[in-house]
Scaffold this motif. Structure first.
Motif, PDB file in Angstrom:
ATOM      1  N   GLU A   1      -4.111  -1.566   8.531  1.00 49.26           N
ATOM      2  CA  GLU A   1      -4.546  -2.292   7.105  1.00 49.26           C
ATOM      3  C   GLU A   1      -3.559  -3.606   7.035  1.00 49.26           C
ATOM      4  O   GLU A   1      -2.406  -3.499   7.077  1.00 49.26           O
ATOM      5  CB  GLU A   1      -4.373  -1.611   5.703  1.00 49.26           C
ATOM      6  CG  GLU A   1      -5.159  -2.160   4.785  1.00 49.26           C
ATOM      7  CD  GLU A   1      -6.439  -2.780   5.019  1.00 49.26           C
ATOM      8  OE1 GLU A   1      -6.672  -4.005   5.026  1.00 49.26           O
ATOM      9  OE2 GLU A   1      -7.426  -1.984   5.009  1.00 49.26           O
TER      10      GLU A   1
ATOM     11  N   ARG B   1     -10.977   4.650  12.141  1.00 47.35           N
ATOM     12  CA  ARG B   1      -9.205   4.523  12.040  1.00 47.35           C
ATOM     13  C   ARG B   1      -8.784   5.461  13.154  1.00 47.35           C
ATOM     14  O   ARG B   1      -8.573   6.628  12.844  1.00 47.35           O
ATOM     15  CB  ARG B   1      -9.040   4.996  10.559  1.00 47.35           C
ATOM     16  CG  ARG B   1      -9.565   3.884   9.500  1.00 47.35           C
ATOM     17  CD  ARG B   1      -9.028   4.328   8.098  1.00 47.35           C
ATOM     18  NE  ARG B   1      -9.365   3.757   7.085  1.00 47.35           N
ATOM     19  CZ  ARG B   1      -8.821   2.421   6.612  1.00 47.35           C
ATOM     20  NH1 ARG B   1      -8.093   2.106   7.228  1.00 47.35           N
ATOM     21  NH2 ARG B   1      -9.656   1.703   5.534  1.00 47.35           N
TER      22      ARG B   1
ATOM     23  N   ARG C   1      -4.064   4.722   8.959  1.00 48.48           N
ATOM     24  CA  ARG C   1      -4.647   3.604   7.996  1.00 48.48           C
ATOM     25  C   ARG C   1      -3.230   2.546   7.839  1.00 48.48           C
ATOM     26  O   ARG C   1      -3.689   1.480   7.443  1.00 48.48           O
ATOM     27  CB  ARG C   1      -5.080   3.979   6.808  1.00 48.48           C
ATOM     28  CG  ARG C   1      -6.429   5.056   6.858  1.00 48.48           C
ATOM     29  CD  ARG C   1      -6.836   5.230   5.333  1.00 48.48           C
ATOM     30  NE  ARG C   1      -6.136   5.986   4.661  1.00 48.48           N
ATOM     31  CZ  ARG C   1      -6.233   7.292   4.628  1.00 48.48           C
ATOM     32  NH1 ARG C   1      -7.013   8.245   5.219  1.00 48.48           N
ATOM     33  NH2 ARG C   1      -5.607   8.035   3.670  1.00 48.48           N
TER      34      ARG C   1
ATOM     35  N   ARG D   1     -14.400  -3.023   8.096  1.00 49.87           N
ATOM     36  CA  ARG D   1     -14.870  -2.093   7.209  1.00 49.87           C
ATOM     37  C   ARG D   1     -16.319  -1.748   6.981  1.00 49.87           C
ATOM     38  O   ARG D   1     -17.103  -1.214   6.318  1.00 49.87           O
ATOM     39  CB  ARG D   1     -14.555  -2.282   5.631  1.00 49.87           C
ATOM     40  CG  ARG D   1     -13.134  -2.561   5.401  1.00 49.87           C
ATOM     41  CD  ARG D   1     -12.584  -2.572   3.768  1.00 49.87           C
ATOM     42  NE  ARG D   1     -11.232  -2.618   3.828  1.00 49.87           N
ATOM     43  CZ  ARG D   1     -10.578  -1.463   3.890  1.00 49.87           C
ATOM     44  NH1 ARG D   1     -11.139  -0.410   3.935  1.00 49.87           N
ATOM     45  NH2 ARG D   1      -9.217  -1.436   3.656  1.00 49.87           N
TER      46      ARG D   1
ATOM     47  N   GLN E   1      -5.398  -3.033  -0.515  1.00 49.11           N
ATOM     48  CA  GLN E   1      -5.774  -2.207   0.180  1.00 49.11           C
ATOM     49  C   GLN E   1      -4.535  -0.965   0.622  1.00 49.11           C
ATOM     50  O   GLN E   1      -4.876   0.168   0.275  1.00 49.11           O
ATOM     51  CB  GLN E   1      -6.983  -2.529   1.035  1.00 49.11           C
ATOM     52  CG  GLN E   1      -7.664  -1.340   1.802  1.00 49.11           C
ATOM     53  CD  GLN E   1      -8.514  -0.515   0.762  1.00 49.11           C
ATOM     54  OE1 GLN E   1      -9.064  -0.995  -0.166  1.00 49.11           O
ATOM     55  NE2 GLN E   1      -8.271   0.996   0.743  1.00 49.11           N
ATOM     56  N   LEU E   2      -3.762  -1.527   1.145  1.00 54.53           N
ATOM     57  CA  LEU E   2      -2.626  -0.779   1.671  1.00 54.53           C
ATOM     58  C   LEU E   2      -2.083  -0.107   0.511  1.00 54.53           C
ATOM     59  O   LEU E   2      -1.586   1.223   0.482  1.00 54.53           O
ATOM     60  CB  LEU E   2      -1.657  -1.782   2.514  1.00 54.53           C
ATOM     61  CG  LEU E   2      -0.467  -0.855   3.257  1.00 54.53           C
ATOM     62  CD1 LEU E   2      -1.180  -0.024   4.048  1.00 54.53           C
ATOM     63  CD2 LEU E   2       0.376  -2.028   3.796  1.00 54.53           C
TER      64      LEU E   2
ATOM     65  N   ASP F   1      -4.237   2.933  -0.226  1.00 59.04           N
ATOM     66  CA  ASP F   1      -4.142   3.789   0.936  1.00 59.04           C
ATOM     67  C   ASP F   1      -2.994   4.758   0.952  1.00 59.04           C
ATOM     68  O   ASP F   1      -3.021   5.856   0.853  1.00 59.04           O
ATOM     69  CB  ASP F   1      -4.322   3.420   2.347  1.00 59.04           C
ATOM     70  CG  ASP F   1      -5.595   2.557   2.316  1.00 59.04           C
ATOM     71  OD1 ASP F   1      -6.581   3.033   1.763  1.00 59.04           O
ATOM     72  OD2 ASP F   1      -5.745   1.630   3.551  1.00 59.04           O
TER      73      ASP F   1
END
Length: 344
Positions: free
Chosen positions: A208, A325, A204, A319, A213-214, A217
């Protein structure tokens, strides 16, 4: 132009290769030795030079190898050719030519390097390169820098936008993320990659592009390190796992329901890596051959939709309901291939 700019001389320095890619390590011992050298390198930057690197990544850590010369076992004594004074005919070759021919004959024919590589012991050193984003300590920046999969959490945290100062612990954090990337995606020395179908949660990080969002994650994977990362590391790296776990605990301590500030120091990293190096040496791993030649390597065509997710930023990650992924192949790319963060 009404106002001419001052005349400037543009100077460019062209350098040769500094080292080999980090993924060219020949053994676990060599890989850990390179990490230890990089920690000492960063410690020198932080303490003596008062600067931080700002962009530690798999592209900016290289292995410098210093091949040893192989002189003859004993000096070769060559007698000078005797030329009769009474002869008026000049010799066919000079003394220097005769000497050179005798040396070459004693050393044997010069053969090309074997395609399967060499097994020589070559001393190695870890080197940190590329200081485009280096800056002095304690400077608050409104723009962060780095390569997204290896960026420290604080640089991705939206709560720190406009008041983030890159610290020495952030460089150590990026170095550990670099080590985790190599460990998670390889099954052996010289960049031996695991199967694309393998489930690697940290893939991931490489797909990304949204920093917020990273951050989520990475935080989730690191809080559940043993389940989300360590459980998926290949058999080859098992001797190194206990020491990685200790580095992770210092770098990303879990406080309540989130990750607290790092408590790791250069001394902590050095002590743990020295212990790891000592333990790994006991395994007596045979180093992989160096400089293996790959013949008839075909050029890679366009990526299919299924495998596009293995590579960084071919398209923005979808998404959708059917999105996947897929683990990204760990290969060395030029820095320009990676997207650096801005305005974080």
């Amino acid at each position: 132009m009404a106002h001419q700019p001052p005349a400037r001389d543009h100077r460019r320095i062209v350098n040769g290769p500094v080292g080999n890619p980090l993924t060219s390590f020949r053994s676990r011992e060599e890989f850990v030795k390179v990490l230890l050298d990089c920690v000492e390198w960063l410690e020198y930057l932080h303490i003596k030079c008062k600067i931080v690197h700002g962009d530690i990544s798999v592209n900016n850590v290289v292995i410098f190898r210093e091949p040893q010369s192989h002189p003859p076992a004993s000096p070769i004594k060559i007698k000078k050719p005797t030329i009769k004074k009474t002869s008026t005919k000049k010799p066919d070759t000079t003394t220097a030519q005769v000497t050179q021919n005798a040396v070459l004959q004693a050393q044997g024919p010069i053969l090309p390097a074997p395609l399967t590589g060499v097994t020589d012991h070559i001393p190695v050193f870890g080197v940190v390169i590329d200081y485009d984003y280096a800056r002095f300590l304690n400077i608050i920046m409104d723009r962060t820098s780095g390569t997204l999969p290896f960026m420290p959490l604080a640089a991705l945290d939206k709560r720190k936008r406009g008041k983030f100062a890159h610290c020495p612990t952030d460089d150590l954090e990026s170095l550990l993320q670099t080590a985790l990337a190599v460990v998670c995606f390889t099954t052996g020395p010289c960049g031996a990659l695991r199967e694309p179908e393998d489930h690697v949660p940290t893939s991931r990080w490489f797909n990304e592009t949204d920093r917020e969002q990273l951050f989520k994650d990475k935080s989730y994977d690191l809080m559940l390190y043993e389940e989300e990362i360590e459980a998926h590391i290949t058999e080859y790296w098992q001797p190194f796992i206990p020491y990685l776990r200790r580095l992770v605990a210092l770098t990303w301590p879990v406080v309540g329901r989130e990750i607290g500030p790092s408590v790791a120091t250069h001394e902590d990293y050095k002590n743990i890596l020295k212990e790891a190096l000592k333990a790994i040496k006991k395994d007596r791993e045979t180093p992989a051959n160096y400089a293996v030649t790959v013949i008839n390597r075909q050029k890679r065509g366009r990526l299919s939709k299924a495998e596009a997710g293995r590579y960084p930023y071919p398209t923005k990650f979808s998404r959708g309901q059917n999105s996947q992924r897929i683990p990204r192949l760990l290969e060395i790319k030029h820095l320009s291939t990676w997207k650096d963060s801005v305005n974080a």
